[in-house]
Write a protein that holds these residues in place. Structure first.
Motif, PDB file in Angstrom:
ATOM      1  N   GLU A 263     -52.077  26.371  10.657  1.00 49.18           N
ATOM      2  CA  GLU A 263     -53.002  25.268  10.415  1.00 49.18           C
ATOM      3  C   GLU A 263     -52.741  24.620   9.053  1.00 49.18           C
ATOM      4  OE1 GLU A 263     -57.842  24.452  10.419  1.00 49.18           O
ATOM      5  OE2 GLU A 263     -57.052  26.495  10.522  1.00 49.18           O
ATOM      6  N   LEU A 264     -52.521  25.454   8.035  1.00 51.38           N
ATOM      7  CA  LEU A 264     -52.224  24.937   6.703  1.00 51.38           C
ATOM      8  C   LEU A 264     -50.930  24.136   6.711  1.00 51.38           C
ATOM      9  CD1 LEU A 264     -52.697  24.860   3.615  1.00 51.38           C
ATOM     10  CD2 LEU A 264     -51.447  27.023   3.472  1.00 51.38           C
ATOM     11  N   LEU A 265     -49.912  24.651   7.395  1.00 52.40           N
ATOM     12  CA  LEU A 265     -48.615  23.967   7.455  1.00 52.40           C
ATOM     13  C   LEU A 265     -48.752  22.603   8.114  1.00 52.40           C
ATOM     14  CD1 LEU A 265     -45.535  24.015   7.112  1.00 52.40           C
ATOM     15  CD2 LEU A 265     -45.387  25.187   9.321  1.00 52.40           C
ATOM     16  N   ALA A 266     -49.486  22.525   9.212  1.00 53.31           N
ATOM     17  CA  ALA A 266     -49.654  21.259   9.914  1.00 53.31           C
ATOM     18  C   ALA A 266     -50.343  20.221   9.014  1.00 53.31           C
ATOM     19  CB  ALA A 266     -50.458  21.469  11.193  1.00 53.31           C
ATOM     20  N   LYS A 267     -51.394  20.642   8.313  1.00 52.91           N
ATOM     21  CA  LYS A 267     -52.099  19.720   7.417  1.00 52.91           C
ATOM     22  C   LYS A 267     -51.198  19.272   6.261  1.00 52.91           C
ATOM     23  CE  LYS A 267     -56.786  21.454   8.297  1.00 52.91           C
ATOM     24  NZ  LYS A 267     -57.954  22.155   7.713  1.00 52.91           N
ATOM     25  N   MET A 268     -50.407  20.222   5.750  1.00 58.13           N
ATOM     26  CA  MET A 268     -49.528  19.904   4.636  1.00 58.13           C
ATOM     27  C   MET A 268     -48.466  18.882   5.051  1.00 58.13           C
ATOM     28  SD  MET A 268     -47.330  22.592   2.336  1.00 58.13           S
ATOM     29  CE  MET A 268     -46.071  22.866   3.569  1.00 58.13           C
ATOM     30  N   LEU A 269     -47.877  19.067   6.216  1.00 60.21           N
ATOM     31  CA  LEU A 269     -46.844  18.137   6.682  1.00 60.21           C
ATOM     32  C   LEU A 269     -47.424  16.760   6.954  1.00 60.21           C
ATOM     33  CD1 LEU A 269     -44.797  20.466   9.078  1.00 60.21           C
ATOM     34  CD2 LEU A 269     -44.230  19.768   6.742  1.00 60.21           C
ATOM     35  N   ASP A 270     -48.642  16.722   7.506  1.00 63.11           N
ATOM     36  CA  ASP A 270     -49.293  15.428   7.746  1.00 63.11           C
ATOM     37  C   ASP A 270     -49.586  14.715   6.425  1.00 63.11           C
ATOM     38  OD1 ASP A 270     -49.213  15.789  10.458  1.00 63.11           O
ATOM     39  OD2 ASP A 270     -51.288  16.460  10.657  1.00 63.11           O
ATOM     40  N   ALA A 271     -50.073  15.494   5.435  1.00 70.70           N
ATOM     41  CA  ALA A 271     -50.389  14.894   4.136  1.00 70.70           C
ATOM     42  C   ALA A 271     -49.132  14.352   3.466  1.00 70.70           C
ATOM     43  CB  ALA A 271     -51.070  15.923   3.234  1.00 70.70           C
ATOM     44  N   TYR A 272     -48.034  15.100   3.565  1.00 72.67           N
ATOM     45  CA  TYR A 272     -46.791  14.638   2.941  1.00 72.67           C
ATOM     46  C   TYR A 272     -46.232  13.418   3.665  1.00 72.67           C
ATOM     47  CZ  TYR A 272     -41.913  14.318   1.633  1.00 72.67           C
ATOM     48  OH  TYR A 272     -40.702  13.843   1.225  1.00 72.67           O
ATOM     49  N   ALA A 273     -46.320  13.399   5.000  1.00 73.39           N
ATOM     50  CA  ALA A 273     -45.785  12.278   5.773  1.00 73.39           C
ATOM     51  C   ALA A 273     -46.472  10.969   5.404  1.00 73.39           C
ATOM     52  CB  ALA A 273     -45.934  12.552   7.264  1.00 73.39           C
ATOM     53  N   ALA A 274     -47.728  11.068   4.906  1.00 73.61           N
ATOM     54  CA  ALA A 274     -48.455   9.859   4.514  1.00 73.61           C
ATOM     55  C   ALA A 274     -48.073   9.368   3.122  1.00 73.61           C
ATOM     56  CB  ALA A 274     -49.960  10.135   4.568  1.00 73.61           C
ATOM     57  N   GLU A 275     -47.262  10.147   2.387  1.00 79.55           N
ATOM     58  CA  GLU A 275     -46.850   9.767   1.040  1.00 79.55           C
ATOM     59  C   GLU A 275     -45.819   8.636   1.103  1.00 79.55           C
ATOM     60  OE1 GLU A 275     -47.467  11.159  -2.192  1.00 79.55           O
ATOM     61  OE2 GLU A 275     -49.207  12.051  -1.202  1.00 79.55           O
ATOM     62  N   PRO A 276     -45.889   7.667   0.176  1.00 78.35           N
ATOM     63  CA  PRO A 276     -44.836   6.639   0.109  1.00 78.35           C
ATOM     64  C   PRO A 276     -43.483   7.305  -0.185  1.00 78.35           C
ATOM     65  CG  PRO A 276     -46.742   6.034  -1.240  1.00 78.35           C
ATOM     66  CD  PRO A 276     -46.946   7.454  -0.825  1.00 78.35           C
ATOM     67  N   GLY A 277     -42.480   6.921   0.551  1.00 77.41           N
ATOM     68  CA  GLY A 277     -41.151   7.469   0.309  1.00 77.41           C
ATOM     69  C   GLY A 277     -40.916   8.848   0.880  1.00 77.41           C
ATOM     70  N   ALA A 278     -41.811   9.332   1.764  1.00 82.36           N
ATOM     71  CA  ALA A 278     -41.637  10.657   2.365  1.00 82.36           C
ATOM     72  C   ALA A 278     -40.333  10.705   3.162  1.00 82.36           C
ATOM     73  CB  ALA A 278     -42.818  10.992   3.268  1.00 82.36           C
ATOM     74  N   VAL A 279     -39.644  11.840   3.077  1.00 87.27           N
ATOM     75  CA  VAL A 279     -38.395  12.021   3.816  1.00 87.27           C
ATOM     76  C   VAL A 279     -38.626  13.039   4.921  1.00 87.27           C
ATOM     77  CG1 VAL A 279     -37.035  11.479   1.757  1.00 87.27           C
ATOM     78  CG2 VAL A 279     -37.537  13.877   2.313  1.00 87.27           C
ATOM     79  N   THR A 280     -37.608  13.242   5.730  1.00 87.09           N
ATOM     80  CA  THR A 280     -37.705  14.217   6.816  1.00 87.09           C
ATOM     81  C   THR A 280     -37.861  15.633   6.257  1.00 87.09           C
ATOM     82  OG1 THR A 280     -36.300  12.851   8.232  1.00 87.09           O
ATOM     83  CG2 THR A 280     -36.510  15.178   8.828  1.00 87.09           C
ATOM     84  N   VAL A 281     -38.762  16.421   6.843  1.00 80.45           N
ATOM     85  CA  VAL A 281     -38.916  17.821   6.472  1.00 80.45           C
ATOM     86  C   VAL A 281     -38.319  18.669   7.590  1.00 80.45           C
ATOM     87  CG1 VAL A 281     -40.517  19.701   5.944  1.00 80.45           C
ATOM     88  CG2 VAL A 281     -41.007  17.375   5.134  1.00 80.45           C
ATOM     89  N   ASP A 282     -37.252  19.376   7.276  1.00 78.57           N
ATOM     90  CA  ASP A 282     -36.636  20.297   8.235  1.00 78.57           C
ATOM     91  C   ASP A 282     -37.271  21.670   8.061  1.00 78.57           C
ATOM     92  OD1 ASP A 282     -34.978  18.351   9.215  1.00 78.57           O
ATOM     93  OD2 ASP A 282     -33.253  18.934   8.010  1.00 78.57           O
ATOM     94  N   LEU A 283     -37.816  22.217   9.136  1.00 70.56           N
ATOM     95  CA  LEU A 283     -38.480  23.516   9.074  1.00 70.56           C
ATOM     96  C   LEU A 283     -37.508  24.629   9.429  1.00 70.56           C
ATOM     97  CD1 LEU A 283     -41.972  22.931  10.738  1.00 70.56           C
ATOM     98  CD2 LEU A 283     -41.453  23.184   8.316  1.00 70.56           C
ATOM     99  N   LEU A 284     -37.499  25.685   8.601  1.00 75.39           N
ATOM    100  CA  LEU A 284     -36.778  26.906   8.917  1.00 75.39           C
ATOM    101  C   LEU A 284     -37.830  27.968   9.234  1.00 75.39           C
ATOM    102  CD1 LEU A 284     -33.960  27.149   6.193  1.00 75.39           C
ATOM    103  CD2 LEU A 284     -33.701  26.590   8.605  1.00 75.39           C
TER     104      LEU A 284
END
Length: 282
Positions: free
Chosen positions: A106-127
């Motif tokens: 749940e924390l990861l999903a919220k974090m990725l959504d918050a980052y995706a809304a940032e100006p200039g956000a790039v692709t996040v590759d998950l390992l």
């Protein structure tokens, strides 16, 4: 010392057998033995005690094994991060995030959504990795940033920000007598008849000695618990992912677990900085 020599030594030190180490390295045994002997002469130290029956590490050898692993990780990290910087210069920037599979969902999903809304956000590759693997991925450069869990993972050498602290629960088969309780203590679940705690692989891939079943990942572990072969103490956030045939009970005296976001202190990645900033704002 050359990185080639360090790789030779680490292979022998981990295998404690020149033949297996040579096979692992894809080389003949005689030149490997000569390379280790030359390294010992140059260092003025005996690194390995050799008998007809066994090979063992000396105290000096144990020190070099620890330092050599760190040095090789640093070399690998430099290569990996340089390649990603080159990709970024061509407009294909990304940030690689390592996280334990099945943890902090749940924390990861919220974090990725918050980052995706940032100006200039790039692709996040998950390992998505196994227990404890995300720390090693961050050290050897396969990841730019990682979610680690204290007190289980080491944050030595990393910069970190705390994201969340939570209590722990014991995961049991649904219908087990303890699932009728509102809470339990560690003494209630440690050594529970027929439901031992699992054994996870260490950094070298080997399992510690003990009575519990070996587990590689959460999916395998949940199956073992559902079959009545194990129980597991875990952060309470895992409740949201539990199957219907499993139940969770709070453990009063289990140490709390703190999730942190970690990155190398020398990182100059704008994407990493923006991701960390988004995570800490949650």
């Amino acid at each position: 010392m050359e990185t080639r020599e360090l790789r030779y030594f680490v292979a022998v030190a981990e295998e404690l057998h020149f033949g297996r180490a040579a096979q692992r390295l894809g080389m003949a045994q005689p030149p490997l033995s000569r390379a280790i002997s030359l390294l010992e002469r140059r260092l003025g130290a005996t690194l390995l005690e050799r008998t007809s029956r066994a090979v063992t590490l000396t105290e000096a050898g144990s020190v070099l094994l620890r330092e050599a692993r760190a040095a090789l990780d640093a070399v690998e990290a430099a290569e990996q991060r340089t390649r990603r910087a080159a990709l970024a210069a061509t407009g294909r920037a990304c940030v690689v995030l390592a996280t334990k599979a099945g943890a902090s969902g749940e924390l990861l999903a919220k974090m990725l959504d918050a980052y995706a809304a940032e100006p200039g956000a790039v692709t996040v590759d998950l390992l998505l990795c196994g227990i404890g693997e995300q720390e090693r991925m961050l050290r050897d450069g396969r990841a730019d940033v990682a979610l680690l869990h204290l007190p289980f993972d080491s944050t030595a050498g990393f910069d970190t920000e705390e994201l969340r602290t939570e209590n722990q629960v014991v995961i049991l088969p649904a219908g087990h007598p303890l699932t009728t309780r509102a809470q339990v203590r560690l003494a209630d679940v440690t050594g529970l008849p027929g439901l031992p705690l699992p054994r996870w692989p260490g950094p070298d891939g080997t399992y510690p000695e003990g009575p519990g079943p070996q587990a590689r990942d959460h999916a395998q572990l949940y199956q073992l618990i559902a079959l009545g072969r194990a129980c597991w103490i875990a952060p309470e956030s895992c409740r949201v992912q539990l199957r219907e045939d499993l139940a969770a009970v709070p453990v009063l005296d289990a140490p709390p677990v703190t999730t942190v976001i970690a990155w190398p202190p020398h990182s100059r990645s704008r994407a990493v900085a923006d991701l960390v900033r988004a995570a800490t704002r949650l």
